[in-house]
Design a protein around this motif. Structure first.
Motif, PDB file in Angstrom:
ATOM      1  N   GLU A 162       0.843  -1.178   0.000  1.00  0.00           N
ATOM      2  CA  GLU A 162       0.000   0.000   0.000  1.00  0.00           C
ATOM      3  C   GLU A 162       0.890   1.242   0.000  1.00  0.00           C
ATOM      4  O   GLU A 162       1.936   1.256   0.641  1.00  0.00           O
ATOM      5  CB  GLU A 162      -0.848  -0.040   1.263  1.00  0.00           C
ATOM      6  CG  GLU A 162      -1.987   0.923   1.274  1.00  0.00           C
ATOM      7  CD  GLU A 162      -2.865   0.726   2.493  1.00  0.00           C
ATOM      8  OE1 GLU A 162      -3.133   1.743   3.157  1.00  0.00           O
ATOM      9  OE2 GLU A 162      -3.242  -0.414   2.785  1.00  0.00           O
ATOM     10  N   SER A 163       0.458   2.274  -0.702  1.00  0.00           N
ATOM     11  CA  SER A 163       1.236   3.507  -0.760  1.00  0.00           C
ATOM     12  C   SER A 163       1.322   4.147   0.625  1.00  0.00           C
ATOM     13  O   SER A 163       0.342   4.192   1.367  1.00  0.00           O
ATOM     14  CB  SER A 163       0.583   4.481  -1.736  1.00  0.00           C
ATOM     15  OG  SER A 163       1.203   5.732  -1.657  1.00  0.00           O
ATOM     16  N   SER A 164       2.478   4.654   0.962  1.00  0.00           N
ATOM     17  CA  SER A 164       2.651   5.299   2.260  1.00  0.00           C
ATOM     18  C   SER A 164       1.958   6.660   2.316  1.00  0.00           C
ATOM     19  O   SER A 164       1.821   7.245   3.380  1.00  0.00           O
ATOM     20  CB  SER A 164       4.136   5.448   2.578  1.00  0.00           C
ATOM     21  OG  SER A 164       4.735   6.269   1.603  1.00  0.00           O
ATOM     22  N   SER A 165       1.502   7.167   1.157  1.00  0.00           N
ATOM     23  CA  SER A 165       0.808   8.457   1.138  1.00  0.00           C
ATOM     24  C   SER A 165      -0.707   8.301   1.200  1.00  0.00           C
ATOM     25  O   SER A 165      -1.433   9.290   1.201  1.00  0.00           O
ATOM     26  CB  SER A 165       1.206   9.252  -0.100  1.00  0.00           C
ATOM     27  OG  SER A 165       0.787   8.568  -1.258  1.00  0.00           O
ATOM     28  N   ASN A 166      -1.227   7.059   1.254  1.00  0.00           N
ATOM     29  CA  ASN A 166      -2.664   6.835   1.401  1.00  0.00           C
ATOM     30  C   ASN A 166      -3.145   7.336   2.755  1.00  0.00           C
ATOM     31  O   ASN A 166      -2.408   7.253   3.741  1.00  0.00           O
ATOM     32  CB  ASN A 166      -2.995   5.347   1.291  1.00  0.00           C
ATOM     33  CG  ASN A 166      -3.090   4.866  -0.128  1.00  0.00           C
ATOM     34  OD1 ASN A 166      -2.944   5.636  -1.061  1.00  0.00           O
ATOM     35  ND2 ASN A 166      -3.327   3.578  -0.285  1.00  0.00           N
ATOM     36  N   PRO A 167      -4.374   7.832   2.835  1.00  0.00           N
ATOM     37  CA  PRO A 167      -4.912   8.239   4.140  1.00  0.00           C
ATOM     38  C   PRO A 167      -4.996   7.052   5.102  1.00  0.00           C
ATOM     39  O   PRO A 167      -5.352   5.947   4.706  1.00  0.00           O
ATOM     40  CB  PRO A 167      -6.307   8.759   3.799  1.00  0.00           C
ATOM     41  CG  PRO A 167      -6.238   9.148   2.363  1.00  0.00           C
ATOM     42  CD  PRO A 167      -5.286   8.180   1.748  1.00  0.00           C
ATOM     43  N   ILE A 168      -4.653   7.280   6.364  1.00  0.00           N
ATOM     44  CA  ILE A 168      -4.697   6.251   7.401  1.00  0.00           C
ATOM     45  C   ILE A 168      -5.745   6.677   8.421  1.00  0.00           C
ATOM     46  O   ILE A 168      -5.610   7.715   9.069  1.00  0.00           O
ATOM     47  CB  ILE A 168      -3.325   6.079   8.077  1.00  0.00           C
ATOM     48  CG1 ILE A 168      -2.290   5.674   7.038  1.00  0.00           C
ATOM     49  CG2 ILE A 168      -3.401   5.056   9.210  1.00  0.00           C
ATOM     50  CD1 ILE A 168      -0.854   5.760   7.542  1.00  0.00           C
ATOM     51  N   PHE A 169      -6.806   5.870   8.551  1.00  0.00           N
ATOM     52  CA  PHE A 169      -7.929   6.169   9.442  1.00  0.00           C
ATOM     53  C   PHE A 169      -7.779   5.351  10.715  1.00  0.00           C
ATOM     54  O   PHE A 169      -7.644   4.137  10.666  1.00  0.00           O
ATOM     55  CB  PHE A 169      -9.236   5.797   8.720  1.00  0.00           C
ATOM     56  CG  PHE A 169     -10.483   6.089   9.499  1.00  0.00           C
ATOM     57  CD1 PHE A 169     -11.040   7.351   9.476  1.00  0.00           C
ATOM     58  CD2 PHE A 169     -11.112   5.101  10.236  1.00  0.00           C
ATOM     59  CE1 PHE A 169     -12.212   7.623  10.171  1.00  0.00           C
ATOM     60  CE2 PHE A 169     -12.268   5.367  10.940  1.00  0.00           C
ATOM     61  CZ  PHE A 169     -12.820   6.628  10.904  1.00  0.00           C
ATOM     62  N   MET A 170      -7.776   6.023  11.864  1.00  0.00           N
ATOM     63  CA  MET A 170      -7.672   5.314  13.144  1.00  0.00           C
ATOM     64  C   MET A 170      -8.432   6.062  14.228  1.00  0.00           C
ATOM     65  O   MET A 170      -8.632   7.267  14.140  1.00  0.00           O
ATOM     66  CB  MET A 170      -6.219   5.131  13.548  1.00  0.00           C
ATOM     67  CG  MET A 170      -5.480   6.431  13.802  1.00  0.00           C
ATOM     68  SD  MET A 170      -3.855   6.211  14.454  1.00  0.00           S
ATOM     69  CE  MET A 170      -4.207   5.822  16.126  1.00  0.00           C
ATOM     70  N   ARG A 171      -8.843   5.320  15.246  1.00  0.00           N
ATOM     71  CA  ARG A 171      -9.548   5.922  16.373  1.00  0.00           C
ATOM     72  C   ARG A 171      -8.635   5.934  17.581  1.00  0.00           C
ATOM     73  O   ARG A 171      -7.943   4.961  17.859  1.00  0.00           O
ATOM     74  CB  ARG A 171     -10.818   5.106  16.677  1.00  0.00           C
ATOM     75  CG  ARG A 171     -11.601   5.659  17.830  1.00  0.00           C
ATOM     76  CD  ARG A 171     -12.920   4.966  17.950  1.00  0.00           C
ATOM     77  NE  ARG A 171     -13.351   4.954  19.333  1.00  0.00           N
ATOM     78  CZ  ARG A 171     -14.385   4.289  19.784  1.00  0.00           C
ATOM     79  NH1 ARG A 171     -15.114   3.568  18.954  1.00  0.00           N
ATOM     80  NH2 ARG A 171     -14.703   4.330  21.055  1.00  0.00           N
ATOM     81  N   LYS A 172      -8.614   7.054  18.274  1.00  0.00           N
ATOM     82  CA  LYS A 172      -7.789   7.216  19.466  1.00  0.00           C
ATOM     83  C   LYS A 172      -8.578   8.081  20.436  1.00  0.00           C
ATOM     84  O   LYS A 172      -8.644   9.287  20.278  1.00  0.00           O
ATOM     85  CB  LYS A 172      -6.463   7.866  19.083  1.00  0.00           C
ATOM     86  CG  LYS A 172      -5.401   7.773  20.129  1.00  0.00           C
ATOM     87  CD  LYS A 172      -4.077   8.183  19.501  1.00  0.00           C
ATOM     88  CE  LYS A 172      -2.961   8.092  20.476  1.00  0.00           C
ATOM     89  NZ  LYS A 172      -2.364   6.793  20.570  1.00  0.00           N
ATOM     90  N   ASP A 173      -9.220   7.447  21.425  1.00  0.00           N
ATOM     91  CA  ASP A 173     -10.122   8.154  22.338  1.00  0.00           C
ATOM     92  C   ASP A 173      -9.382   8.928  23.412  1.00  0.00           C
ATOM     93  O   ASP A 173      -8.263   8.602  23.778  1.00  0.00           O
ATOM     94  CB  ASP A 173     -11.066   7.165  23.019  1.00  0.00           C
ATOM     95  CG  ASP A 173     -12.052   6.554  22.043  1.00  0.00           C
ATOM     96  OD1 ASP A 173     -12.062   6.955  20.873  1.00  0.00           O
ATOM     97  OD2 ASP A 173     -12.813   5.673  22.469  1.00  0.00           O
ATOM     98  N   THR A 174     -10.062   9.956  23.931  1.00  0.00           N
ATOM     99  CA  THR A 174      -9.596  10.665  25.116  1.00  0.00           C
ATOM    100  C   THR A 174     -10.574  10.312  26.237  1.00  0.00           C
ATOM    101  O   THR A 174     -11.555   9.601  26.010  1.00  0.00           O
ATOM    102  CB  THR A 174      -9.572  12.192  24.891  1.00  0.00           C
ATOM    103  OG1 THR A 174     -10.904  12.643  24.703  1.00  0.00           O
ATOM    104  CG2 THR A 174      -8.722  12.566  23.690  1.00  0.00           C
ATOM    105  N   LEU A 175     -10.327  10.812  27.437  1.00  0.00           N
ATOM    106  CA  LEU A 175     -11.215  10.495  28.552  1.00  0.00           C
ATOM    107  C   LEU A 175     -12.613  11.089  28.365  1.00  0.00           C
ATOM    108  O   LEU A 175     -13.594  10.518  28.822  1.00  0.00           O
ATOM    109  CB  LEU A 175     -10.606  10.981  29.871  1.00  0.00           C
ATOM    110  CG  LEU A 175      -9.346  10.225  30.317  1.00  0.00           C
ATOM    111  CD1 LEU A 175      -8.734  10.880  31.542  1.00  0.00           C
ATOM    112  CD2 LEU A 175      -9.645   8.762  30.580  1.00  0.00           C
TER     113      LEU A 175
END
Length: 182
Positions: free
Chosen positions: A65-78
């Motif tokens: 996969e291209s390293s310039s593709n968008p990367i979607f991730m979830r990272k919650d706060t309190l």
């Protein structure tokens, strides 16, 4: 500095969560269920860094996969659910983030039609809570779009209760080996 909790549900699903010991903040949540043949399936990451394919696999050497593709991730706060989409270079004015109440999801659009994404909030689905457009906001910095959804009071209360329960649990083992039942 992490506390790992492994859940086994009666329907055959498994969930593994990691919490920061000092802050009590959720670092990762993964789900796994049995496949059609009864074997264990792959972990699906709900919160935290997406898992990368194993290095050395034949497919990763031939096509990557291209390293310039968008990367979607979830990272919650309190206090909020938060999603980060890396590798989006457009200015903030190009993005629009909205709530689709009938489909129970959030939608990200760009006016230049270069990026479109629908995503749901599984935590709200589990508690059968409605989506609130007023709780949704976004910002853009360093080629990363950051979407924030304020947690409803019901989820904040449930997470506070869960933290109290987790503090009562003694560790099954101190190493990173297999889980032991208590």
């Amino acid at each position: 500095g992490k506390r790992k909790i492994h859940y086994l549900f009666e329907d055959g699903k498994e969930m593994a969560e990691e919490y920061d010991i000092k802050t009590g903040q959720l670092i990762s949540r993964k789900w796994r269920e049995k496949n059609t043949l009864g074997g264990t399936g792959k972990w699906q990451v709900e919160v935290g860094e997406p898992t990368s394919p194993l290095l050395g696999a034949l497919e990763s050497e031939l096509i990557t996969e291209s390293s310039s593709n968008p990367i979607f991730m979830r990272k919650d706060t309190l206090s909020s659910f938060q999603w980060r989409i890396r590798n989006l270079p457009y200015p903030k004015e190009v993005y629009s983030v909205s709530v689709e109440e009938e489909q129970r999801c959030c939608v990200i659009r760009t006016t230049n039609k270069k990026y479109y994404k629908k995503f749901s909030i599984p935590d709200l689905d589990r508690y059968h809570l409605p989506l609130d457009a007023a709780a949704l906001s976004f910002t853009h910095a360093n080629n990363t779009l950051i979407i924030t959804y304020r947690k409803p009071k019901e989820i904040l209360a449930a997470e506070e209760q869960l933290q109290k329960e987790l503090k009562k649990i003694k560790a099954a083992n101190s190493g990173d080996g297999d889980c032991k039942t208590q």
